[in-house]
Structures are given as structure tokens and as C-alpha cells.
Design an enzyme around this catalytic site. Structure first.
Site, short mmCIF file in Angstrom:
data_model
loop_
_atom_site.label_atom_id
_atom_site.label_comp_id
_atom_site.label_asym_id
_atom_site.label_seq_id
_atom_site.Cartn_x
_atom_site.Cartn_y
_atom_site.Cartn_z
N GLY A 1 -2.43 4.16 2.97
CA GLY A 1 -3.38 3.96 1.87
C GLY A 1 -4.26 2.75 2.03
O GLY A 1 -5.04 2.44 1.12
N THR B 1 0.83 -1.20 0.00
CA THR B 1 0.00 0.00 0.00
C THR B 1 0.87 1.25 0.00
O THR B 1 2.01 1.21 0.48
CB THR B 1 -0.90 0.07 1.25
OG1 THR B 1 -0.08 0.32 2.40
CG2 THR B 1 -1.69 -1.21 1.44
N ASP B 2 0.32 2.36 -0.51
CA ASP B 2 0.94 3.64 -0.21
C ASP B 2 0.79 3.87 1.29
O ASP B 2 -0.08 3.28 1.95
CB ASP B 2 0.27 4.76 -1.01
CG ASP B 2 1.17 5.97 -1.16
OD1 ASP B 2 2.17 6.08 -0.42
OD2 ASP B 2 0.89 6.82 -2.04
N TRP B 3 1.64 4.71 1.85
CA TRP B 3 1.70 4.85 3.30
C TRP B 3 0.40 5.47 3.83
O TRP B 3 0.08 6.62 3.54
CB TRP B 3 2.92 5.69 3.68
CG TRP B 3 4.13 4.85 3.98
CD1 TRP B 3 4.87 4.90 5.12
CD2 TRP B 3 4.74 3.83 3.17
NE1 TRP B 3 5.91 3.96 5.08
CE2 TRP B 3 5.84 3.30 3.88
CE3 TRP B 3 4.45 3.30 1.92
CZ2 TRP B 3 6.64 2.28 3.38
CZ3 TRP B 3 5.26 2.28 1.41
CH2 TRP B 3 6.34 1.79 2.15
#
Length: 799
Positions: free
Chosen positions: A232, A228-230
Site C-alpha cells: 500500500g 502500510t497495508d501490504w
């Protein structure tokens, strides 16, 4: 499964613990089974490994690393081989710093020039983006670690980026916003890919089975891991179910407990959990024995490669009267703060602490020019200063040529904030015009990671665009100006006359729940060329100190061949571009689409035969009726040129189609057939989507939810929440006015409430965040009681 024997020895809790981070940058180890922790680090333009406590926004310092030209800059080279060399360098430094996963490259499409993160992305064109990204990935992974293309996918604005819904038709999604990733995955074979923050047609990217399974795995054959994006991750269980492997950063075990409960309750099968763990372990064990781990890298050698990369990315956009290159001994006045304190990278999570930093003022002494002095000229924060301006004007009178360093300040190009306009700071433009009044021999040196409006272009004789050239960019620009380097870069994006003429302008940004991609396929040059809209500089444009001639075109379905000749007096390189069009097709499409390119070096007077192959993407379109790629039969134009607007050779080829019927009713989609898409009606957009348009606005009379953002608290029921909103807004506005982006405030301002739980390392659990929402919605004491109860429950669970 490759690691079945190992997985069989794990407890349920251990399996779940592997799929969420230990902290901001590392994963959890299982020491008793010999499973190590791995380190993930930002790094599209260089490694950003933080010293001490980690934080996603880069507020803490990072260890020194080579700062390379940004992706927006590198794309101007049109040189995948160079991109691979840069990737190899960054990968070596990452490995030397014990980084296992380098978070990059970024290859989102530049839908609008206003996206605050455009400097991190390659191009408005998916083919060029994909080729440059695939090469970068290969270079990074030569070092035994993983690259991580991002942000997958359709992540086109910073405003409410963690909850915004990108609404578009499937054909646009496939052809424009996924094709670059497709090329990067198939040709680069990355070991990880990062899912985006945003929703796509109502579903979060990290929870989209369509994106992570149907497209990524089934269609493209991807065998790596998804991170995931941080912050996200919205629903960790659903993410794991559809194909996500690693939630970052760690949530102090909160997300692990969600997975454990899901398995125990039968909502997630043990077999599927085991599969995700096995796929994640492939990443871990394939990145832990990098040959360069712990070794010193050659800082000076890497600086020299950074300089070479920058030289290939400097774009010469104007050269009236052949004022450049400057003759030896030319008396020059250097004006502009960027000559002393260069803009060389963007702001945000990609910020690199360079091993050294070249500046124009320091390097000028070693150039074959005679300096008459330096003047600051303007303040970086756009404040007017007549004394600085007059000092610069007086200096300009003493010189044969003025080198004026201008561009966008840091606040214009930063993660978390989109631009409001395409203009340069007013004080810089006023300085430019004042200097031009006293010295017509004005050479503008521009620094920016995305386009600017140029109503002042006729006031200068030359325009040299260095983009954001990294730590060695200043020297590269001077070597172009003095003729030591013949510029060969070409724009990887269009420069419209004004921001309002960009095709997405009427629809960008999506201000509340959704962002409607009503322009469809017509992004950048695809719109300008189809609708006949003039631009300041077209896609693929760039000047050289020599000239090139194209001749002897031969075409087929598989390739085009032609002769390229250097007709000038200097050695140089030309970027020859291949565009494909189909004038009489029944399926609407842009007039020209990039389908191949070649960068060719030629000595003065030399000729070479150039072949550009056509791959499986040359004639295809995505058919929304059959949900598959098809080829429309017919006559296609194959156009070879020096830019999209400078076609030198044209041929035709008849292509056999796949036989599918046209999926569109042209009467319902008139604007898409003409390409005039700046006023798309609801009816036509609905016809393109194939379903009703989702509700785009917030209900200011309603309640806030977990996926609503902090910036929506202006209509919260709780007056304290409204006060917090006002304070945050004031702090945000003050930082923007100062020209100093406060990344922490920007991140919080656009963050949904569930992000509080996902970004605090377990200090706030999801249950606590839900109680906060209850308080915000006017039930203060009920929410407070639940918050206290959830706090102690979370601490007990962690123990």
C-alpha cells in the site's frame, strides 16, 4: 526523543532500513545496537502465522490457531466485554507464536452489502464499530503485543482497492468513516494502525498529512506507529514525511535507497527521519518481551471461549408459531452441505487454520433431537443437481422439522473481489422452495458474513443466522435451536429488501478512478429511517425466547435511565439501544443515530435500572466551515428501543449549542435535507463537496501510469499487454465460475504497476516497474532496454 542515544549511533542507511520490512512479515534488526526484528501477522479472527515462506495472500499454510467468529459476527453480540475477551485470547496466541503485531481488528464502515471483505468489518455504524474495536484492541494488548486497527480509512470496496479514490465531503469522512477509528484510538490506545490502500479525495491514505498528522496525531493524540497495508505504499518518502513509519512488505532495500537519497538531496530532513525512527523504536521495544512468548496455549479452553463467543452472536431473525426451540426428541432432517462442511470464516488474508472444527452433523448425536438422516441437497459451486435435490426432498418428508443449512459460498466473501448482487445461490433457493413444499416446518440456518436478499422468507418458519461463527460456530447454532442457549444477538447492519434499495447502490462500486460517496451521511439505517424506506430486517433487530419491557425513562444531556424487565418465562439478555435525533435543526442529519447501548442479562421476571451515558459524540457534528466539531443548539429526541425501528421510550432534552452558524445552504442540498439521496445530482454533490467533482473515468485513448492497474491493460498500446490482460481476465472468470477464489489472480488483476515493485521483495525495483509501463505503452524496446539496465543497477545497489 526516547531513543536519541541509540539513534545517534546509527548510520543513515541503518535508520532508513528500519522503516521498511525485511521480508513479508518481519522488520529489519540492527544487531550491533541490540535492535531486534519484530513479526507482524494477520489475525482479526485468529492468528495467521505462516509456516515456511510468507505471502500476504495466505497461499501458504499457517500454524494452527483458534478461529474466532469474524468481526461481522462479533458485532452482533453488542458486547464489548466479550470482544475484549476474544482479543485477549487472540493476543495470547499471537504472543505464544512470537508475533509482535497482530493486524486487526478491521473496522471499515459497511457502506454497501456488496463489499467482498464486509465479513472482516464490524458494522455500518461507526459508534458500534468503534466500541467493539477498542475493546478488542485492549484485549490483544493485555498480552504485551500490539493490535493494529485497519484499514485507515474509507476503504469500502475491493475493486481496484490499491488505487481507487474515495471522494467524499469532510463531514461524511469525519462522522461516518473516521469516528470508529477515533473511538478505537482514544479508548483502545493501539500501538499501531494500518493505513489503507486507497486514495481519499485525491491523496493516498499513507501519504495524507490530513489523515496521519492533522487527524490521527493532532486531533486524537495518537502516539503509536503507522504501518502500510501490504503493498500500500505509493511514495515511501512522502509517507515517512507525513507520519507513516513502516512500509510492508520489504522491497529488498529499494525503498531504503529512496529514503537515503531524499535525505542526501535535502528533500527529507534528518530530524524528521530521526523522529520517525524514534517513534518506530517505541513499538519495537514495547512488544518484544510478551509474557506468553513461546508458551503453549490451552487449545481446548480457547475452543470453549470461541464457542461462548459464537453463542452470543447467533441471531434469531424469525420464529413463526414459536417453532424454536425444538422440543426434546423432535425428528429432524438435516439438509445442506454447510452442515457437513461449514462456512465459518471468510477467504483471504484473514484465513485461519483452526485447531479443530465443529460440524453440525458430528454434533447432532449429542443433541436432544432424533435425526432421520442427512442429505447434501446442493453443490457448493451453484451447479444444479436434481438428484441431490430429490434426495433431500424425500428425506424432508420423513421429519417433523427440517434443518436446512444454506448461505453464501466462499467466492461471495473474499478479499480482492466484491459481490455482484445480494442473492443466495439459485440452486440453494430452489432446494429451499422444494423442501418447503413437502414439509412446512422448515428452519433455515444461514451462514454468511453480510446480508442476502430473502424473497423466500415466507417459505420457512424460522430463520437462524449464525453469520461466520468460527471453528465452534456449528455447536452454538445447535444449542440455540435446542434451547440450551437463549439467543441474544442483534444485527449490526441493516438488511434491505433488495440490493438496489441500499443507499450506495447507484454509486457502488466506483468502477474506474474514483468512488463517489454521494449518499453522504446516509449509510445503512441512517438512510432507511430518514427516507422512510422499508427493510427486511432493521439495524439492531434480533429475537429472543423471552420478552422484555421498557419503562420509566429519565433523560438528561449526560445520560438516560430506564427500567428493563424480563416479562417472559426464560432467562435472557436484551440489547437496549439509544438513538439521538434532532427534528428541527438547521443542519441536516439522519433521523436517528446510535449514541449508546447496553446488553443486560435478566432472569425471568427480573427488572433492572439501566443507565446509558451520553459522551462527547452524542450531539456533535463536523462543521466544514470552521473545520471543527460543533454542537447545534436545540431540542433533541432521545430514543431507547429494541432496534432502530422498534423504539420503546422517547424523551427530549434541550442542548446548548456552541454558537456556530449553519454551514449549509439548504436550497443547494435538498436531497441531503430530505435524506432521499439515491439520485444526487452533480450540482448537489459539488455543493456538498465544496469543489468540483474529480474526473472519474479512465482515458482509454491515453497512456497508462504507475498507479494505473493491471486490469486497465485492455487499452494498452502494446498488443502483448492486451493479451496478458485477456489471459488474466479469463483466469479470474474461470476461478469465479468454479466458486474457488484465486486470490493471487484477484490481487494481480487489481494491482497498480507500482505494486509489482512493492510486492516482489526487491526482485522488481520501482525503476524496473517504470520501464514495464514504458513497454506497456507501446515503446517495447526502449522499455526493455531500460528494464535490463534497471535490473543490473538494482542488483548492484542491493550488494
Amino acid at each position: 526523543m526516547k531513543y536519541k542515544e541509540l539513534i545517534d549511533q546509527m548510520t543513515l542507511e541503518e535508520k532508513c532500513s528500519l522503516l521498511s520490512g525485511r521480508d513479508v512479515w518481519t522488520t529489519r534488526p540492527i544487531e550491533r545496537l541490540g535492535i531486534p526484528s519484530i513479526f507482524l501477522s494477520d489475525g482479526p479472527t485468529g492468528v495467521r502465522k505462516q509456516m515456511g515462506a510468507g505471502d500476504h495472500l495466505g497461499l501458504n499454510a499457517s500454524v494452527p490457531a483458534t478461529c474466532l467468529p469474524t468481526a461481522a459476527t462479533m458485532a452482533n453480540s453488542w458486547n464489548p466485554e466479550l470482544s475484549q475477551q476474544v482479543g485477549r485470547l487472540v493476543g495470547e496466541e499471537a504472543a505464544s507464536l512470537d508475533v509482535n503485531v497482530l493486524l486487526g481488528p478491521g473496522l471499515n464502515i459497511k457502506r454497501s452489502p456488496l463489499c467482498g471483505r464486509n465479513f472482516e468489518y464490524f458494522s455500518e455504524d461507526p459508534y458500534l464499530s468503534g466500541k467493539m474495536a477498542a475493546a478488542f484492541v485492549r484485549g490483544v494488548q493485555e498480552n504485551g503485543i500490539s493490535a493494529c486497527p485497519k484499514h485507515f480509512a474509507a476503504n469500502s470496496q475491493e475493486l481496484r482497492r490499491m488505487a481507487n479514490d474515495s471522494v467524499m465531503d469532510e463531514r461524511t469522512f469525519r462522522e461516518i468513516y473516521l469516528t470508529g477509528f477515533e473511538i478505537a484510538v482514544k479508548e483502545g490506545q493501539p500501538k499501531t494502525i494500518m493505513s489503507a490502500y486507497n486514495k481519499i479525495n485525491g491523496v493516498y491514505a499513507n501519504e495524507s498529512k490530513h489523515l496521519l498528522q492533522d487527524v490521527l496525531v493532532d486531533d486524537w493524540g495518537y502516539q503509536g506507529a503507522v504501518v502500510t497495508d501490504w503493498g500500500g505504499s505509493n511514495d515511501h518518502v512522502e509517507g515517512v514525511r507525513v507520519g507513516s513509519h513502516l512500509e510492508m512488505p520489504g522491497t529488498g532495500g529499494d525503498s531504503d535507497r529512496e529514503l537515503v537519497a531524499a535525505v542526501k538531496e535535502g528533500r527529507l530532513s534528518m530530524d524528521l527521519l530521526d523522529q520517525r525512527v524514534d517513534e518506530f523504536l517505541r513499538l519495537v521495544f514495547s512488544t518484544i518481551n510478551a509474557p506468553a512468548a513461546g508458551k503453549e496455549f490451552d487449545k481446548e479452553g480457547h475452543h470453549q471461549l470461541a464457542a461462548h463467543a459464537a453463542e452470543e452472536t447467533v441471531v434469531l431473525l424469525k420464529n413463526e408459531d414459536d417453532i424454536l426451540p425444538l422440543a426434546e426428541g423432535t425428528k429432524v432432517a438435516v439438509i445442506g452441505e454447510f452442515a457437513q462442511k461449514p462456512r465459518y470464516q471468510g477467504a483471504g488474508s484473514s484465513l485461519v487454520n483452526p485447531t479443530k472444527l465443529d460440524t453440525a452433523n458430528e454434533l447432532l448425536a449429542g443433541m436432544p433431537l432424533q435425526s432421520v438422516g442427512y442429505a447434501q441437497g446442493y453443490q457448493r459451486n451453484n451447479k444444479h443437481d436434481d438428484a441431490l435435490k430429490m434426495e433431500a426432498v424425500e428425506l424432508a418428508k420423513k421429519a417433523d422439522v427440517v434443518l436446512l443449512y444454506v448461505g453464501l459460498p466462499e467466492i461471495s466473501e473474499t478479499e480482492g473481489l466484491d459481490r455482484d448482487h445480494m442473492r443466495m445461490p439459485e440452486n440453494q433457493v430452489e432446494l429451499l422452495e422444494a423442501v418447503a413444499e413437502v414439509n412446512p416446518n422448515l428452519v433455515v440456518v444461514l451462514a454468511a458474513g453480510s446480508p442476502v436478499e430473502m424473497p423466500w422468507l415466507d417459505r420457512c418458519k424460522a430463520l437462524v443466522h449464525g453469520y461466520l461463527g468460527g471453528q465452534a460456530g456449528a455447536g452454538a447454532v445447535l444449542r440455540v435451536i435446542t434451547g440450551q442457549v437463549n439467543p441474544s444477538a442483534k444485527l449490526a447492519e441493516s438488511y434491505p429488501m433488495t440490493c438496489e434499495e441500499n443507499p450506495s447502490s447507484p454509486y457502488y462500486p466506483g468502477l474506474e478512478r474514483t468512488s463517489e460517496y454521494r449518499e453522504g451521511l446516509y449509510v445503512g439505517y441512517r438512510y432507511y429511517e430518514t427516507a422512510g424506506v422499508p427493510v427486511r430486517f432493521p439495524f439492531g433487530f434480533g429475537l429472543s425466547y423471552t420478552t422484555f419491557a421498557y419503562s420509566d425513562l429519565k433523560v438528561s444531556e449526560k445520560e438516560v435511565t430506564f427500567t428493563l424487565t424480563n416479562t417472559g418465562k426464560r432467562d435472557g439478555a436484551e440489547v437496549a439501544q439509544l438513538y439521538v435525533g434532532c427534528k428541527d435543526g438547521k443542519v441536516f442529519r439522519p433521523a436517528k443515530e446510535l449514541k449508546g447501548f447496553a446488553k443486560v442479562f435478566l432472569k425471568a421476571g427480573e427488572s433492572k435500572t439501566v443507565t446509558i451515558e451520553l459522551d462527547d459524540k452524542a450531539f456533535r457534528y463536523f462543521d466544514v466551515k470552521t473545520d471543527s466539531w460543533q454542537v447545534e443548539g436545540g431540542v433533541y429526541q432521545l430514543m431507547v428501543g429494541a432496534s432502530v425501528a422498534d423504539i420503546r421510550l422517547e424523551g427530549e432534552v434541550t442542548v446548548q449549542g456552541t454558537g456556530a452558524a449553519c454551514p449549509y445552504d439548504s436550497a443547494q442540498l435538498e436531497c441531503y435535507y430530505t435524506g432521499k439521496i439515491t439520485q444526487v445530482s452533480d450540482a448537489q454533490f459539488e455543493a456538498l463537496l465544496g469543489h468540483p467533482i474529480p474526473e472519474s473515468g479512465w482515458d482509454a485513448s491515453g497512456l497508462l501510469g504507475m498507479n494505473d492497474a493491471i486490469c486497465q491493460m485492455y487499452y494498452a498500446k502494446n498488443p502483448l499487454a492486451r493479451l496478458v490482460y485477456k489471459i488474466l481476465t479469463s483466469l479470474k472468470d474461470k476461478s469465479i465460475a468454479k466458486g474457488e477464489p484465486d486470490l493471487n489472480i484477484l490481487f494481480i488483476y487489481n494491482m497498480p504497476f507500482r505494486g509489482i515493485a512493492k510486492m516482489t521483495g526487491g526482485a522488481v525495483t520501482m525503476d524496473m516497474a517504470r520501464c514495464m509501463v514504458t513497454m506497456v505503452n507501446g515503446h517495447f524496446f526502449k522499455g526493455l532496454g531500460g528494464l535490463i539496465k534497471a535490473f543490473f543497477a538494482g542488483r548492484k545497489a542491493q550488494k
